[in-house]
Design a protein around this motif. Structure first.
Motif, PDB file in Angstrom:
ATOM      1  N   ILE A   1     -57.575 -45.199  48.522  1.00 28.03           N
ATOM      2  CA  ILE A   1     -56.950 -46.466  48.147  1.00 28.03           C
ATOM      3  C   ILE A   1     -55.489 -46.176  47.803  1.00 28.03           C
ATOM      4  O   ILE A   1     -55.192 -45.233  47.060  1.00 28.03           O
ATOM      5  N   TYR A   2     -54.584 -46.976  48.326  1.00 27.23           N
ATOM      6  CA  TYR A   2     -53.162 -46.836  48.002  1.00 27.23           C
ATOM      7  C   TYR A   2     -52.680 -48.125  47.327  1.00 27.23           C
ATOM      8  O   TYR A   2     -53.046 -49.228  47.747  1.00 27.23           O
ATOM      9  N   ALA A   3     -51.885 -47.981  46.290  1.00 25.51           N
ATOM     10  CA  ALA A   3     -51.351 -49.144  45.579  1.00 25.51           C
ATOM     11  C   ALA A   3     -49.872 -48.940  45.290  1.00 25.51           C
ATOM     12  O   ALA A   3     -49.456 -47.854  44.876  1.00 25.51           O
ATOM     13  N   GLU A   4     -49.100 -49.994  45.516  1.00 24.91           N
ATOM     14  CA  GLU A   4     -47.654 -49.991  45.267  1.00 24.91           C
ATOM     15  C   GLU A   4     -47.367 -50.833  44.029  1.00 24.91           C
ATOM     16  O   GLU A   4     -47.932 -51.921  43.861  1.00 24.91           O
ATOM     17  N   TYR A   5     -46.480 -50.336  43.175  1.00 23.51           N
ATOM     18  CA  TYR A   5     -46.131 -51.044  41.943  1.00 23.51           C
ATOM     19  C   TYR A   5     -44.621 -51.088  41.759  1.00 23.51           C
ATOM     20  O   TYR A   5     -43.904 -50.184  42.202  1.00 23.51           O
ATOM     21  N   GLU A   6     -44.174 -52.121  41.056  1.00 24.17           N
ATOM     22  CA  GLU A   6     -42.846 -52.089  40.443  1.00 24.17           C
ATOM     23  C   GLU A   6     -43.067 -51.760  38.974  1.00 24.17           C
ATOM     24  O   GLU A   6     -43.821 -52.447  38.275  1.00 24.17           O
TER      25      GLU A   6
ATOM     26  N   LEU B   1     -61.924 -30.694  39.192  1.00 22.88           N
ATOM     27  CA  LEU B   1     -62.248 -32.110  39.040  1.00 22.88           C
ATOM     28  C   LEU B   1     -61.021 -32.974  39.277  1.00 22.88           C
ATOM     29  O   LEU B   1     -61.081 -33.989  39.981  1.00 22.88           O
ATOM     30  N   ARG B   2     -59.884 -32.595  38.690  1.00 27.29           N
ATOM     31  CA  ARG B   2     -58.673 -33.389  38.871  1.00 27.29           C
ATOM     32  C   ARG B   2     -58.229 -33.400  40.330  1.00 27.29           C
ATOM     33  O   ARG B   2     -57.791 -34.423  40.850  1.00 27.29           O
ATOM     34  N   ALA B   3     -58.350 -32.262  41.000  1.00 25.48           N
ATOM     35  CA  ALA B   3     -57.953 -32.200  42.407  1.00 25.48           C
ATOM     36  C   ALA B   3     -58.865 -33.064  43.270  1.00 25.48           C
ATOM     37  O   ALA B   3     -58.427 -33.678  44.241  1.00 25.48           O
ATOM     38  N   ARG B   4     -60.127 -33.136  42.888  1.00 25.03           N
ATOM     39  CA  ARG B   4     -61.103 -33.872  43.676  1.00 25.03           C
ATOM     40  C   ARG B   4     -61.095 -35.370  43.368  1.00 25.03           C
ATOM     41  O   ARG B   4     -61.254 -36.202  44.261  1.00 25.03           O
ATOM     42  N   SER B   5     -60.897 -35.728  42.119  1.00 28.63           N
ATOM     43  CA  SER B   5     -61.113 -37.111  41.685  1.00 28.63           C
ATOM     44  C   SER B   5     -59.897 -37.786  41.070  1.00 28.63           C
ATOM     45  O   SER B   5     -59.917 -39.010  40.875  1.00 28.63           O
TER      46      SER B   5
ATOM     47  N   GLY C   1     -66.391 -45.850  45.453  1.00 28.98           N
ATOM     48  CA  GLY C   1     -67.079 -46.448  46.581  1.00 28.98           C
ATOM     49  C   GLY C   1     -66.359 -47.703  47.043  1.00 28.98           C
ATOM     50  O   GLY C   1     -65.382 -48.151  46.429  1.00 28.98           O
ATOM     51  N   PRO C   2     -66.834 -48.310  48.122  1.00 36.47           N
ATOM     52  CA  PRO C   2     -66.186 -49.519  48.640  1.00 36.47           C
ATOM     53  C   PRO C   2     -66.591 -50.754  47.834  1.00 36.47           C
ATOM     54  O   PRO C   2     -67.231 -51.683  48.337  1.00 36.47           O
ATOM     55  N   SER C   3     -66.230 -50.770  46.567  1.00 40.99           N
ATOM     56  CA  SER C   3     -66.603 -51.828  45.627  1.00 40.99           C
ATOM     57  C   SER C   3     -65.352 -52.579  45.197  1.00 40.99           C
ATOM     58  O   SER C   3     -64.485 -52.009  44.511  1.00 40.99           O
ATOM     59  N   LEU C   4     -65.245 -53.838  45.563  1.00 41.25           N
ATOM     60  CA  LEU C   4     -64.051 -54.616  45.231  1.00 41.25           C
ATOM     61  C   LEU C   4     -63.837 -54.750  43.721  1.00 41.25           C
ATOM     62  O   LEU C   4     -62.712 -54.557  43.242  1.00 41.25           O
ATOM     63  N   PRO C   5     -64.854 -55.108  42.917  1.00 45.13           N
ATOM     64  CA  PRO C   5     -64.610 -55.203  41.469  1.00 45.13           C
ATOM     65  C   PRO C   5     -64.120 -53.895  40.869  1.00 45.13           C
ATOM     66  O   PRO C   5     -63.249 -53.892  39.992  1.00 45.13           O
ATOM     67  N   ASN C   6     -64.665 -52.772  41.339  1.00 41.07           N
ATOM     68  CA  ASN C   6     -64.260 -51.491  40.765  1.00 41.07           C
ATOM     69  C   ASN C   6     -62.898 -51.031  41.268  1.00 41.07           C
ATOM     70  O   ASN C   6     -62.163 -50.353  40.544  1.00 41.07           O
ATOM     71  N   VAL C   7     -62.540 -51.401  42.471  1.00 42.44           N
ATOM     72  CA  VAL C   7     -61.173 -51.131  42.924  1.00 42.44           C
ATOM     73  C   VAL C   7     -60.183 -51.938  42.089  1.00 42.44           C
ATOM     74  O   VAL C   7     -59.141 -51.426  41.659  1.00 42.44           O
ATOM     75  N   LEU C   8     -60.514 -53.206  41.833  1.00 40.01           N
ATOM     76  CA  LEU C   8     -59.620 -54.035  41.014  1.00 40.01           C
ATOM     77  C   LEU C   8     -59.472 -53.455  39.615  1.00 40.01           C
ATOM     78  O   LEU C   8     -58.365 -53.420  39.058  1.00 40.01           O
TER      79      LEU C   8
ATOM     80  N   LEU D   1     -49.298 -44.983  44.140  1.00 38.84           N
ATOM     81  CA  LEU D   1     -50.400 -44.154  43.684  1.00 38.84           C
ATOM     82  C   LEU D   1     -51.546 -44.220  44.692  1.00 38.84           C
ATOM     83  O   LEU D   1     -51.666 -45.188  45.452  1.00 38.84           O
ATOM     84  N   SER D   2     -52.382 -43.199  44.680  1.00 40.71           N
ATOM     85  CA  SER D   2     -53.568 -43.234  45.538  1.00 40.71           C
ATOM     86  C   SER D   2     -54.762 -42.671  44.798  1.00 40.71           C
ATOM     87  O   SER D   2     -54.627 -41.856  43.872  1.00 40.71           O
ATOM     88  N   TRP D   3     -55.951 -43.124  45.205  1.00 34.88           N
ATOM     89  CA  TRP D   3     -57.212 -42.710  44.608  1.00 34.88           C
ATOM     90  C   TRP D   3     -58.203 -42.364  45.717  1.00 34.88           C
ATOM     91  O   TRP D   3     -58.250 -43.052  46.750  1.00 34.88           O
ATOM     92  N   PRO D   4     -59.025 -41.359  45.529  1.00 34.01           N
ATOM     93  CA  PRO D   4     -60.088 -41.088  46.496  1.00 34.01           C
ATOM     94  C   PRO D   4     -61.182 -42.139  46.382  1.00 34.01           C
ATOM     95  O   PRO D   4     -61.596 -42.502  45.270  1.00 34.01           O
ATOM     96  N   ILE D   5     -61.649 -42.653  47.496  1.00 32.88           N
ATOM     97  CA  ILE D   5     -62.675 -43.694  47.464  1.00 32.88           C
ATOM     98  C   ILE D   5     -63.998 -43.168  46.916  1.00 32.88           C
ATOM     99  O   ILE D   5     -64.834 -43.936  46.431  1.00 32.88           O
ATOM    100  N   GLU D   6     -64.186 -41.831  46.945  1.00 31.22           N
ATOM    101  CA  GLU D   6     -65.436 -41.266  46.456  1.00 31.22           C
ATOM    102  C   GLU D   6     -65.715 -41.608  44.988  1.00 31.22           C
ATOM    103  O   GLU D   6     -66.873 -41.660  44.561  1.00 31.22           O
ATOM    104  N   THR D   7     -64.682 -41.854  44.211  1.00 27.27           N
ATOM    105  CA  THR D   7     -64.889 -42.100  42.784  1.00 27.27           C
ATOM    106  C   THR D   7     -65.391 -43.510  42.488  1.00 27.27           C
ATOM    107  O   THR D   7     -65.925 -43.751  41.411  1.00 27.27           O
TER     108      THR D   7
END
Length: 418
Positions: free
Chosen positions: A4-9, A42-46, A88-95, A80-86
């Motif tokens: 997941i990639y997210a852009e912020y100001e 753990l930090r490198a993976r998640s 899953g493809p869950s919209l509420p949890n991505v939010l 910023l980016s996050w691995p989807i493994e942490t």
């Protein structure tokens, strides 16, 4: 699996690089101190990663109240980016990840989520719109040109029979689409079952006589059981659309309704100003609408040009184009139909075509149709004539010379738009 990639100001009383690290830690594996279980592996993976930090400006005072004192507040953009493994493809949890506790961190004096990119896993995991543009056109019987719609007014107070009378007038006037107001759902003054029954009698009778079935978006906003019952009532009566206030039902509610139902979902963005009004905190519509398309919204409100609210036209344009843009490079596009509304008349139609970059949109005009001096039929005609002018590349005054309804609209609404 993807990321997941997210852009912020971001604005911060500390260096942007440090603030980005704090956000990444807070929103993934870290805490305010290193714990025994927080290994390097753990930090490198998640852990979240600060992919990019760009300083744009330095200010002497914070944009929002800030606990950390500083003589300089850096402002810029981060990715910023996050691995989807942490998650899953869950919209509420991505939010919860990309728009969760980060807004209230002490190191943050301003923060807006600008955009989100979803990996391909979400294309198969999320239901997406069942109808979108093509399905809505098919149900409305409108192959080309904008869909012309309106809103039942007064918002509240009409009985089911009075509501049906308004719908009958609108159907006879040639309207494509009618929606409940977001304030009218299932109150005792106008219960949903009775409203659906009376309105669909009118709609079905008109369709039987003319071959044109008006799409009515009945507001079924409620808890999950209420929405399922409401959807089924509308479907059983021959209805072709339901409406929900998406901020009020949440992503889980939208997804559940989409998986239960087989009618287009008209998604109203009541409460959107909470996210958009301030330039210093919130979420951009470009990012926000992606969640709702993935969850199953077929129609998404984007405000309107020259609207009665505070949103400028360039923001409305960006929102409409975002709703029509593919979500993934390959696979389903998850395309939804943008809905323009708020103080709309025939005068805004050509600009709306240009803003959307196509005529694949729904434009809802209340006073612009019902308040037209020639009556409802002329109000609908004026909107179509304005769309014809846009398609022909003609100016409205020129096209109005052969189209009386458009000429009346220019006379009636021109001063308001000046």
């Amino acid at each position: 699996m993807g990321r997941i990639y997210a852009e912020y100001e971001l604005e911060s009383p500390v260096a942007l690089e440090r603030a980005a690290e704090v956000i990444a830690g807070e929103q993934s594996s870290g805490t305010f101190l290193k714990l025994p279980g927080e290994t390097d592996d753990l930090r490198a993976r998640s852990g979240a990663v600060a992919e990019r930090v760009e300083l744009l400006d330095t200010r002497s005072a914070p944009s929002l109240p800030c606990r950390i004192e500083s003589d300089a507040f850096q402002r810029g953009r981060i990715r910023l980016s996050w691995p989807i493994e942490t998650m899953g493809p869950s919209l509420p949890n991505v939010l919860a990840t990309v728009a969760g506790n980060l807004f209230e961190l002490a190191e943050v004096s301003a923060l807006r989520l600008l955009d989100v990119s979803f990996p391909p896993e979400f294309a198969s995991a999320c239901p997406g719109p069942a109808f979108g543009v093509a399905g809505t056109r098919r149900l409305c019987g409108v192959e080309s040109g904008p869909l012309i719609g309106t809103i039942i007014k007064p918002s509240v107070g009409l009985t089911p029979d009075q509501t049906a009378d308004v719908v009958e007038d609108l159907a006879q006037g040639g309207i494509d689409f009618i929606k409940d107001d977001e304030l009218q759902a299932n109150g005792p003054a106008c219960p949903l079952p009775e409203r659906v029954d009376r309105v669909m009698r009118v709609v079905n009778d008109h369709a039987g006589r003319t071959g044109k079935k008006v799409m009515v978006a009945f507001n079924i906003t409620g808890d999950l059981d209420e929405m399922r019952r409401g959807h089924d009532i509308v479907r059983a009566a021959g209805g072709t659309c339901v409406m929900v206030s998406m901020h009020c039902i949440g992503l889980a509610g939208m997804t559940a309704l989409r998986r239960h139902g087989d009618l287009p979902i008209h998604a109203h963005r009541a409460g959107w100003g909470l996210f958009s009004r301030s330039p210093d905190i919130g979420i951009s519509y470009v990012a926000w609408q992606k969640f709702w398309r993935l969850a199953g919204a077929d129609h998404l409100h984007v405000n309107g040009l020259g609207n009665k609210f505070s949103e400028p036209d360039d923001s409305v344009t960006a929102s409409a184009k975002a709703v029509l843009s593919p979500l993934f490079d390959a696979g389903p596009a998850f395309e939804a139909m943008p809905v323009f509304s708020s103080g709309q008349t025939a005068l805004q139609v050509p600009g709306t075509v240009a803003a959307a970059g196509s005529d694949d949109f729904l434009i809802c005009a209340g006073g612009g149709i019902i308040g037209h001096p020639g009556g409802i039929g002329a109000g609908v005609a004026s909107m179509r004539q304005a769309a014809e002018a846009a398609a022909l590349g003609r100016g409205l005054p020129d096209h109005a010379r052969e189209n009386e309804a458009l000429a009346q609209a220019i006379d009636a609404f021109g001063k308001r738009m000046a």
